[in-house]
Write a protein that holds these residues in place. Sequence first.
Motif, PDB file in Angstrom:
ATOM      1  N   PRO A  82       6.180  -1.592 -13.945  1.00 14.58           N
ATOM      2  CA  PRO A  82       6.061  -3.045 -13.825  1.00 14.58           C
ATOM      3  C   PRO A  82       5.426  -3.420 -12.487  1.00 14.58           C
ATOM      4  O   PRO A  82       5.638  -2.736 -11.475  1.00 14.58           O
ATOM      5  N   ILE A  83       4.671  -4.484 -12.485  1.00 12.19           N
ATOM      6  CA  ILE A  83       3.972  -4.924 -11.275  1.00 12.19           C
ATOM      7  C   ILE A  83       4.956  -5.191 -10.135  1.00 12.19           C
ATOM      8  O   ILE A  83       4.637  -4.965  -8.968  1.00 12.19           O
ATOM      9  N   GLU A  84       6.159  -5.617 -10.448  1.00 10.13           N
ATOM     10  CA  GLU A  84       7.150  -5.951  -9.432  1.00 10.13           C
ATOM     11  C   GLU A  84       7.467  -4.747  -8.527  1.00 10.13           C
ATOM     12  O   GLU A  84       7.808  -4.918  -7.364  1.00 10.13           O
ATOM     13  N   LYS A  85       7.334  -3.550  -9.071  1.00 11.14           N
ATOM     14  CA  LYS A  85       7.632  -2.340  -8.285  1.00 11.14           C
ATOM     15  C   LYS A  85       6.537  -2.028  -7.272  1.00 11.14           C
ATOM     16  O   LYS A  85       6.745  -1.196  -6.381  1.00 11.14           O
ATOM     17  N   LEU A  86       5.377  -2.680  -7.392  1.00 17.54           N
ATOM     18  CA  LEU A  86       4.278  -2.441  -6.465  1.00 17.54           C
ATOM     19  C   LEU A  86       4.092  -3.546  -5.435  1.00 17.54           C
ATOM     20  O   LEU A  86       3.329  -3.370  -4.492  1.00 17.54           O
ATOM     21  N   LEU A  87       4.750  -4.651  -5.651  1.00 21.01           N
ATOM     22  CA  LEU A  87       4.521  -5.799  -4.774  1.00 21.01           C
ATOM     23  C   LEU A  87       5.151  -5.626  -3.406  1.00 21.01           C
ATOM     24  O   LEU A  87       6.223  -5.046  -3.261  1.00 21.01           O
ATOM     25  N   GLY A  88       4.462  -6.193  -2.415  1.00 15.93           N
ATOM     26  CA  GLY A  88       4.974  -6.199  -1.056  1.00 15.93           C
ATOM     27  C   GLY A  88       5.869  -7.400  -0.844  1.00 15.93           C
ATOM     28  O   GLY A  88       6.209  -8.123  -1.765  1.00 15.93           O
ATOM     29  N   LYS A  89       6.216  -7.612   0.389  1.00 16.74           N
ATOM     30  CA  LYS A  89       7.125  -8.716   0.741  1.00 16.74           C
ATOM     31  C   LYS A  89       6.462 -10.055   0.597  1.00 16.74           C
ATOM     32  O   LYS A  89       5.330 -10.240   0.750  1.00 16.74           O
TER      33      LYS A  89
ATOM     34  N   SER B 219       0.815  -1.215   0.000  1.00 18.20           N
ATOM     35  CA  SER B 219       0.000   0.000   0.000  1.00 18.20           C
ATOM     36  C   SER B 219       0.853   1.271   0.000  1.00 18.20           C
ATOM     37  O   SER B 219       0.505   2.255  -0.644  1.00 18.20           O
ATOM     38  N   ARG B 220       1.986   1.240   0.675  1.00 18.75           N
ATOM     39  CA  ARG B 220       2.874   2.407   0.704  1.00 18.75           C
ATOM     40  C   ARG B 220       3.420   2.689  -0.688  1.00 18.75           C
ATOM     41  O   ARG B 220       3.428   3.834  -1.142  1.00 18.75           O
ATOM     42  N   LYS B 221       3.838   1.634  -1.380  1.00 17.95           N
ATOM     43  CA  LYS B 221       4.359   1.794  -2.742  1.00 17.95           C
ATOM     44  C   LYS B 221       3.267   2.298  -3.683  1.00 17.95           C
ATOM     45  O   LYS B 221       3.527   3.109  -4.583  1.00 17.95           O
ATOM     46  N   LEU B 222       2.045   1.824  -3.475  1.00 15.08           N
ATOM     47  CA  LEU B 222       0.925   2.264  -4.311  1.00 15.08           C
ATOM     48  C   LEU B 222       0.667   3.752  -4.105  1.00 15.08           C
ATOM     49  O   LEU B 222       0.510   4.502  -5.078  1.00 15.08           O
ATOM     50  N   VAL B 223       0.632   4.195  -2.864  1.00 18.51           N
ATOM     51  CA  VAL B 223       0.383   5.607  -2.572  1.00 18.51           C
ATOM     52  C   VAL B 223       1.477   6.482  -3.183  1.00 18.51           C
ATOM     53  O   VAL B 223       1.188   7.528  -3.777  1.00 18.51           O
ATOM     54  N   ILE B 224       2.726   6.055  -3.067  1.00 18.35           N
ATOM     55  CA  ILE B 224       3.841   6.817  -3.640  1.00 18.35           C
ATOM     56  C   ILE B 224       3.711   6.879  -5.168  1.00 18.35           C
ATOM     57  O   ILE B 224       3.896   7.932  -5.774  1.00 18.35           O
ATOM     58  N   ALA B 225       3.383   5.741  -5.780  1.00 17.28           N
ATOM     59  CA  ALA B 225       3.233   5.701  -7.237  1.00 17.28           C
ATOM     60  C   ALA B 225       2.083   6.598  -7.693  1.00 17.28           C
ATOM     61  O   ALA B 225       2.190   7.291  -8.714  1.00 17.28           O
ATOM     62  N   MET B 226       0.996   6.605  -6.937  1.00 15.96           N
ATOM     63  CA  MET B 226      -0.133   7.470  -7.274  1.00 15.96           C
ATOM     64  C   MET B 226       0.278   8.936  -7.156  1.00 15.96           C
ATOM     65  O   MET B 226      -0.044   9.742  -8.025  1.00 15.96           O
TER      66      MET B 226
END
Length: 64
Positions: A57-64, A5-12
Motif C-alpha cells: 500500500p502507498i501508505e507504507k512508502l509515505l514520508g512524514k 526515500s529510505r522506505k523506498l530503498v528498503i522496499a526495493m
Amino acid sequence: MRVDSRKLVIAMFDSGLNQKQLAELSNVSRATINSIKNGRSCSDETGHKIAKALNMPIEKLLGK
C-alpha cells in the motif's frame, strides 16, 4: 506526494529490485525513480504505480 526515500530503498531491497527493474514494473522512468530516491516529491499517480509494483500500500512508502 512525498515518498520516504529510505522506505523506498528498503522496499526495493526486500523485493530484490534495482532502479531499472522497478522502473520497468511501475512504468515510470528510471530518472524518476532516482529523483524520488534522492528526496524529490512525485505525483500521486507515480507514487501509486511504484507502490503497486512493490506490491504494497502507498501508505507504507509515505514520508512524514
